[in-house]
Design a protein around this motif. Sequence first.
Motif, PDB file in Angstrom:
ATOM      1  N   UNK A 120     -26.298-105.486  54.387  1.00  0.00           N
ATOM      2  CA  UNK A 120     -26.751-106.605  53.550  1.00  0.00           C
ATOM      3  C   UNK A 120     -27.490-107.671  54.352  1.00  0.00           C
ATOM      4  N   UNK A 121     -27.647-107.449  55.665  1.00  0.00           N
ATOM      5  CA  UNK A 121     -28.340-108.406  56.524  1.00  0.00           C
ATOM      6  C   UNK A 121     -29.658-107.816  57.010  1.00  0.00           C
ATOM      7  N   UNK A 122     -30.408-108.616  57.753  1.00  0.00           N
ATOM      8  CA  UNK A 122     -31.660-108.145  58.362  1.00  0.00           C
ATOM      9  C   UNK A 122     -31.446-107.622  59.781  1.00  0.00           C
ATOM     10  N   UNK A 123     -30.193-107.481  60.202  1.00  0.00           N
ATOM     11  CA  UNK A 123     -29.897-106.931  61.531  1.00  0.00           C
ATOM     12  C   UNK A 123     -30.292-105.455  61.548  1.00  0.00           C
ATOM     13  N   UNK A 124     -31.017-105.046  62.583  1.00  0.00           N
ATOM     14  CA  UNK A 124     -31.342-103.638  62.779  1.00  0.00           C
ATOM     15  C   UNK A 124     -30.205-103.016  63.584  1.00  0.00           C
ATOM     16  N   UNK A 125     -29.476-102.078  63.005  1.00  0.00           N
ATOM     17  CA  UNK A 125     -28.315-101.540  63.703  1.00  0.00           C
ATOM     18  C   UNK A 125     -28.286-100.015  63.649  1.00  0.00           C
ATOM     19  N   UNK A 126     -27.692 -99.439  64.698  1.00  0.00           N
ATOM     20  CA  UNK A 126     -27.541 -97.990  64.804  1.00  0.00           C
ATOM     21  C   UNK A 126     -26.210 -97.676  65.489  1.00  0.00           C
ATOM     22  N   UNK A 127     -25.513 -96.649  65.029  1.00  0.00           N
ATOM     23  CA  UNK A 127     -24.348 -96.164  65.777  1.00  0.00           C
ATOM     24  C   UNK A 127     -24.810 -95.321  66.960  1.00  0.00           C
ATOM     25  N   UNK A 128     -24.167 -95.476  68.095  1.00  0.00           N
ATOM     26  CA  UNK A 128     -24.533 -94.706  69.280  1.00  0.00           C
ATOM     27  C   UNK A 128     -23.750 -93.397  69.337  1.00  0.00           C
ATOM     28  N   UNK A 129     -24.423 -92.346  69.784  1.00  0.00           N
ATOM     29  CA  UNK A 129     -23.845 -91.014  69.916  1.00  0.00           C
ATOM     30  C   UNK A 129     -23.104 -90.595  68.645  1.00  0.00           C
ATOM     31  N   UNK A 130     -23.750 -90.681  67.489  1.00  0.00           N
ATOM     32  CA  UNK A 130     -23.061 -90.359  66.238  1.00  0.00           C
ATOM     33  C   UNK A 130     -22.672 -88.887  66.159  1.00  0.00           C
ATOM     34  N   UNK A 131     -21.518 -88.631  65.565  1.00  0.00           N
ATOM     35  CA  UNK A 131     -21.081 -87.267  65.277  1.00  0.00           C
ATOM     36  C   UNK A 131     -21.317 -87.030  63.786  1.00  0.00           C
ATOM     37  N   UNK A 132     -22.407 -86.339  63.474  1.00  0.00           N
ATOM     38  CA  UNK A 132     -22.802 -86.089  62.082  1.00  0.00           C
ATOM     39  C   UNK A 132     -23.302 -84.646  61.966  1.00  0.00           C
ATOM     40  N   UNK A 133     -22.361 -83.686  61.884  1.00  0.00           N
ATOM     41  CA  UNK A 133     -22.751 -82.264  61.876  1.00  0.00           C
ATOM     42  C   UNK A 133     -23.738 -81.904  60.785  1.00  0.00           C
ATOM     43  N   UNK A 134     -23.602 -82.502  59.610  1.00  0.00           N
ATOM     44  CA  UNK A 134     -24.506 -82.170  58.502  1.00  0.00           C
ATOM     45  C   UNK A 134     -25.937 -82.602  58.784  1.00  0.00           C
ATOM     46  N   UNK A 135     -26.110 -83.572  59.703  1.00  0.00           N
ATOM     47  CA  UNK A 135     -27.446 -84.016  60.091  1.00  0.00           C
ATOM     48  C   UNK A 135     -27.862 -83.432  61.447  1.00  0.00           C
ATOM     49  N   UNK A 136     -27.116 -82.395  61.863  1.00  0.00           N
ATOM     50  CA  UNK A 136     -27.364 -81.722  63.146  1.00  0.00           C
ATOM     51  C   UNK A 136     -27.218 -82.677  64.327  1.00  0.00           C
ATOM     52  N   UNK A 137     -26.320 -83.631  64.175  1.00  0.00           N
ATOM     53  CA  UNK A 137     -26.052 -84.571  65.264  1.00  0.00           C
ATOM     54  C   UNK A 137     -24.621 -84.333  65.723  1.00  0.00           C
ATOM     55  N   UNK A 138     -24.489 -83.419  66.672  1.00  0.00           N
ATOM     56  CA  UNK A 138     -23.164 -83.054  67.154  1.00  0.00           C
ATOM     57  C   UNK A 138     -23.243 -82.688  68.624  1.00  0.00           C
ATOM     58  N   UNK A 139     -22.220 -83.071  69.348  1.00  0.00           N
ATOM     59  CA  UNK A 139     -22.108 -82.757  70.775  1.00  0.00           C
ATOM     60  C   UNK A 139     -20.642 -82.857  71.132  1.00  0.00           C
ATOM     61  N   UNK A 140     -20.324 -82.684  72.401  1.00  0.00           N
ATOM     62  CA  UNK A 140     -18.941 -82.867  72.825  1.00  0.00           C
ATOM     63  C   UNK A 140     -18.457 -84.225  72.297  1.00  0.00           C
ATOM     64  N   UNK A 141     -17.408 -84.266  71.481  1.00  0.00           N
ATOM     65  CA  UNK A 141     -17.063 -85.502  70.771  1.00  0.00           C
ATOM     66  C   UNK A 141     -16.543 -86.619  71.638  1.00  0.00           C
ATOM     67  N   UNK A 142     -16.090 -86.313  72.856  1.00  0.00           N
ATOM     68  CA  UNK A 142     -15.569 -87.407  73.679  1.00  0.00           C
ATOM     69  C   UNK A 142     -16.597 -87.926  74.678  1.00  0.00           C
ATOM     70  N   UNK A 143     -17.873 -87.581  74.506  1.00  0.00           N
ATOM     71  CA  UNK A 143     -18.937 -88.257  75.242  1.00  0.00           C
ATOM     72  C   UNK A 143     -19.271 -89.543  74.492  1.00  0.00           C
ATOM     73  N   UNK A 144     -19.022 -90.683  75.105  1.00  0.00           N
ATOM     74  CA  UNK A 144     -19.159 -91.946  74.388  1.00  0.00           C
ATOM     75  C   UNK A 144     -20.028 -92.930  75.159  1.00  0.00           C
TER      76      UNK A 144
END
Length: 493
Positions: free
Chosen positions: A201-225
């Motif tokens: 709801x704000x104008x802040x540009x934000x992104x999660x880092x190292x997201x685990x999202x298998x359905x979007x083909x964003x997956x890797x060793x889950x404990x790499x943070x």
Amino acid sequence: MIPDWVSSAPTLIAVAVVLAGLSLRIAALGIIPGGRRPATGMAWLLVILFTPIFGFLMFLLFGSTTVGRKRSAQQRRANEMIAAAAEDVPELREGSALPAYVHSVAALNRNLGALPITDDNQVDFLPDYSASINAMADAVAEAHDYVYFEFYITAWDDVTAPLFDALVAATERGVSVRMLFDHLGSRGIPGYKEMTKKLDATAIQWHPMLPIQPLKRRFRRPDLRNHRKLLVVDGEIGFMGSQNITEPGYNKPKNHALGREWVELMCRLRGPVVTSLEAVFATDWYTEAGEVLSAHFVAAPEHTPAGVVTGVPGQIVPSGPGFVTENNLRMFTSLIYSARERISLTSPYFVPDESLLYAVTTAAQRGIDIELFVSELSDQFMVGHAQASYYRALLEAGVKIYLYPAPYILHSKHFSIDDDVAVIGSSNMDMRSFALNYEISLMLAGPEVVAAIRAIEDSYRAKSRELTLEEWAGRPAGKKYVDNVMRLTAALQ
């Protein structure tokens, strides 16, 4: 009548399982040790030799530290851009009074992480939890161009609200605010979904880092943070250290019931080193958002706020899966071996690899006065027991171990060497921080800045009790057994 092939099926399955286990064991002997520390390779081999199928599945999930070809390529490109931007930035002034080993370690850091050591920085330390967040909010309130925000754990709660309010207000007056926080690190804190709705709801540009999202083909060793913690305002003022953006009990009822709060240390920076801090954010923003941010090295600040150490040489050292050279570990061990009189270490999770353990115990054995501050009770079962498995070797070598009293968690991450060097940042002294986490460290040089951080170390000592070898040797056999088992699991990288 039951066909022969049906009656023999259990036997065939048993034979197949035995052959599969044997094949996996043989394959593991030639595959697992490649490119790994001997201790790490041996730990994985033991798991696979004892439970080949389960161990192999675990290895497939947790045995690789790669972040994927696309992200690796982005990381390399970002590192190359930083190196090019920093190429003409001068090192310390001629005639610097710093010891020769400091210049040597600074050269090591630049070769590994590309960022230079720069003169004329201003530093002050912020050990008060709420005051640190308020100081960041005050800096954001003065922003006129941009704010870069990157923290492992981020939560919008009563304690952090002043900072979020300042960020939102900044966007409303036209300031560009970019925000990164670790996906799983922040998702584990109560109120995560509500926070993301507020951010949307704000104008802040934000992104999660190292997201685990298998359905979007964003997956890797889950404990790499991404474990970094930093804030940059207009390229003029920066913050970094150990503190996450959440209230001191991490919004968890169990912590509140126990009176458990985290003790942190942040530092506020002005001067050329802030641009190096900004460059680290730029690499992470590029890998998560695909946007290239420019950074230009700035001059020293023209005025000096009260209570600030001035004229400090400083160098940012990034590390993580994008740097296979384990930059933080190499800096830590090099500095420890260079000590001549005293070393003070503060780490909530002290689970060293062989090289760091040898550096620390060797320093003690050659007569260096060395102390280690840790929490009396760890907030993490496995890590706490793994850490405890090293206490006997440390105490026998002559290291003084100070236990910060429960229920508080001493989460600060810093150390000092003689009167020469202090290092502060997000990195623990454990194998996870050396190989699996993106971290950021800051090397500061000079007696004035060391004296400032030593005052904080003195305050820890005044509140802590010293652990003796006699006390530790008298622990129950069951606890020692658990310590050693957890030590093995710590090596599974």
